[in-house]
Design an enzyme around this catalytic site. Structure first.
Site, PDB file in Angstrom:
ATOM      1  CB  SER A  22       1.320   1.308 -29.637  1.00 51.21           C
ATOM      2  OG  SER A  22       2.262   0.497 -30.298  1.00 51.21           O
TER       3      SER A  22
HETATM    4  N1  SAH Z   1       4.572  -3.208 -28.057  1.00 43.46           N
HETATM    5  C1  SAH Z   1       5.354  -2.002 -27.996  1.00 43.46           C
HETATM    6  C2  SAH Z   1       5.395  -1.281 -29.331  1.00 43.46           C
HETATM    7  C3  SAH Z   1       6.777  -0.805 -29.623  1.00 43.46           C
HETATM    8  S1  SAH Z   1       7.115  -0.241 -31.248  1.00 43.46           S
HETATM    9  C4  SAH Z   1       4.874  -1.101 -26.873  1.00 43.46           C
HETATM   10  O1  SAH Z   1       3.858  -1.398 -26.253  1.00 43.46           O
HETATM   11  O2  SAH Z   1       5.541  -0.109 -26.576  1.00 43.46           O
HETATM   12  C5  SAH Z   1       7.547  -1.753 -32.103  1.00 43.46           C
HETATM   13  C6  SAH Z   1       8.773  -2.513 -31.606  1.00 43.46           C
HETATM   14  O3  SAH Z   1       8.992  -3.588 -32.517  1.00 43.46           O
HETATM   15  C7  SAH Z   1      10.078  -1.723 -31.586  1.00 43.46           C
HETATM   16  O4  SAH Z   1      10.625  -1.784 -30.302  1.00 43.46           O
HETATM   17  C8  SAH Z   1      10.965  -2.442 -32.606  1.00 43.46           C
HETATM   18  O5  SAH Z   1      12.341  -2.454 -32.263  1.00 43.46           O
HETATM   19  C9  SAH Z   1      10.385  -3.843 -32.568  1.00 43.46           C
HETATM   20  N2  SAH Z   1      10.678  -4.674 -33.742  1.00 43.46           N
HETATM   21  C10 SAH Z   1      10.756  -4.322 -35.052  1.00 43.46           C
HETATM   22  N3  SAH Z   1      11.066  -5.397 -35.832  1.00 43.46           N
HETATM   23  C11 SAH Z   1      11.187  -6.455 -34.976  1.00 43.46           C
HETATM   24  C12 SAH Z   1      11.514  -7.837 -35.154  1.00 43.46           C
HETATM   25  N4  SAH Z   1      11.807  -8.361 -36.358  1.00 43.46           N
HETATM   26  N5  SAH Z   1      11.561  -8.633 -34.057  1.00 43.46           N
HETATM   27  C13 SAH Z   1      11.290  -8.133 -32.818  1.00 43.46           C
HETATM   28  N6  SAH Z   1      10.981  -6.842 -32.587  1.00 43.46           N
HETATM   29  C14 SAH Z   1      10.936  -6.006 -33.653  1.00 43.46           C
END
Ligand code: SAH
Length: 215
Positions: free
Chosen positions: A65
Site C-alpha cells: 500500500s
Molecule cells: N498490508 C499489506 C497490504 C498488501 S495488499 C502491506 O502493507 O503490504 C492486501 C493483501 O491482502 C494481499 O497480500 C492479499 O493476498 C491479502 N488478502 C486478500 N484477501 C485476503 C483474505 N481473505 N485473508 C487474508 N489476506 C487476504
C-alpha cells in the site's frame, strides 16, 4: 539504514514531511515511519521508488500500500504501546511492521502461500514479535482473540461478522469497504450488538478474497 544509503535516508525524511502535510499528526505513526525502512520490504531494484507516495506491485496481483494510506489507517487505529492488533492482508509485511514499531502486539493473516512464505522470515528479522498466520482473513484468527484493534488492508465486500466478534468491547476496526473502490470505515464496538461507524473517504485496495490459496 546503512551509511552507504544517504540518498534513501534523505528520501525517507521527505516522505515523513509529506505525511505531515497530508494530515498525519500522530507522532507515534510518524516515528514508526522513521524507524521502519520501507525499502527493506521491496526488492533492491525498486528501492529508488521506496519513499514515493505510491503503491508498488509485489507480484502480478498484489501490492504494498501507499505510505500515506498505511499512515492514515495506522492513525485511525489509535495504537499505543501494548495494543493488541489483528491485521488482515499481510502482503509485504510493511503495515504490520509499522504497527510493531508503534509498540503494538501484531497478529497478521495472509491467504496466499507464496506471499506468506516470502514475508514471514522478513518480519521475523525486522519486527520479531509479529505473529504471522496463513489463513482466510474472513474468519479472522480466533486462536488469539479478542483483539483491541482490527485492521483490514484489502478491499472488503462487506464487514465480516467474524472480525466484529473478535474485537473487544470498546475496540476499533479500520476497514476499506467496497468492490470497485472502497470507503475507509472506522468502526467502534459499543457492545456485542452496537457499533458506531464513521466514513473517511475513497481508497483503492486489492480485493479481499475468500479462502486460502496455494499460490
Ligand atoms: N498490508 C499489506 C497490504 C498488501 S495488499 C502491506 O502493507 O503490504 C492486501 C493483501 O491482502 C494481499 O497480500 C492479499 O493476498 C491479502 N488478502 C486478500 N484477501 C485476503 C483474505 N481473505 N485473508 C487474508 N489476506 C487476504
Amino acid at each position: 539504514m546503512a551509511t552507504d544509503n544517504f540518498l534513501l535516508l534523505g528520501q525517507k525524511k521527505r516522505m515523513i514531511e509529506q505525511l505531515r502535510q497530508k494530515g498525519i499528526t500522530d507522532e507515534n505513526v510518524l516515528q514508526a515511519f522513521d524507524k521502519m525502512e520501507r525499502h527493506r520490504f521491496l526488492e533492491s531494484l525498486l528501492w529508488p521508488q521506496a519513499y514515493e507516495d505510491i503503491a508498488i506491485k509485489l507480484t502480478t496481483d498484489q501490492t504494498i500500500s501507499k505510505p500515506s494510506t498505511v499512515a492514515f489507517q495506522s492513525q485511525l487505529l489509535e495504537v499505543s504501546k501494548g495494543t493488541k492488533v489483528l491485521e488482515i492482508g499481510t502482503g509485504s509485511g510493511f503495515q504490520a511492521a509499522i504497527l510493531y514499531a508503534m509498540g503494538a502486539k501484531v497478529y497478521t493473516v495472509e491467504r496466499q502461500i507464496a506471499l506468506f512464505k516470502r514475508t514471514k522470515p522478513l518480519l521475523e528479522k525486522l519486527a520479531p514479535s509479529v505473529v504471522t498466520y496463513y489463513g482466510d482473513g474472513f474468519k479472522g484468527y480466533p486462536q488469539f482473540a479478542p483483539y483491541d484493534r482490527v485492521i483490514v488492508t484489502c478491499g472488503a465486500p462487506d464487514i465480516p461478522q467474524a472480525l466484529l466478534d473478535q474485537l473487544v468491547i470498546g475496540g476499533i476496526m479500520v476497514i476499506p469497504v467496497g468492490t470497485e473502490s472502497q470507503i475507509m470505515k472506522k468502526i467502534v464496538k459499543i457492545s456485542d450488538t452496537e457499533y458506531e461507524e464513521t466514513d473517511y473517504g475513497d481508497f483503492l485496495f486489492v480485493p479481499m478474497l475468500k479462502e486460502r490459496v496455494r499460490k
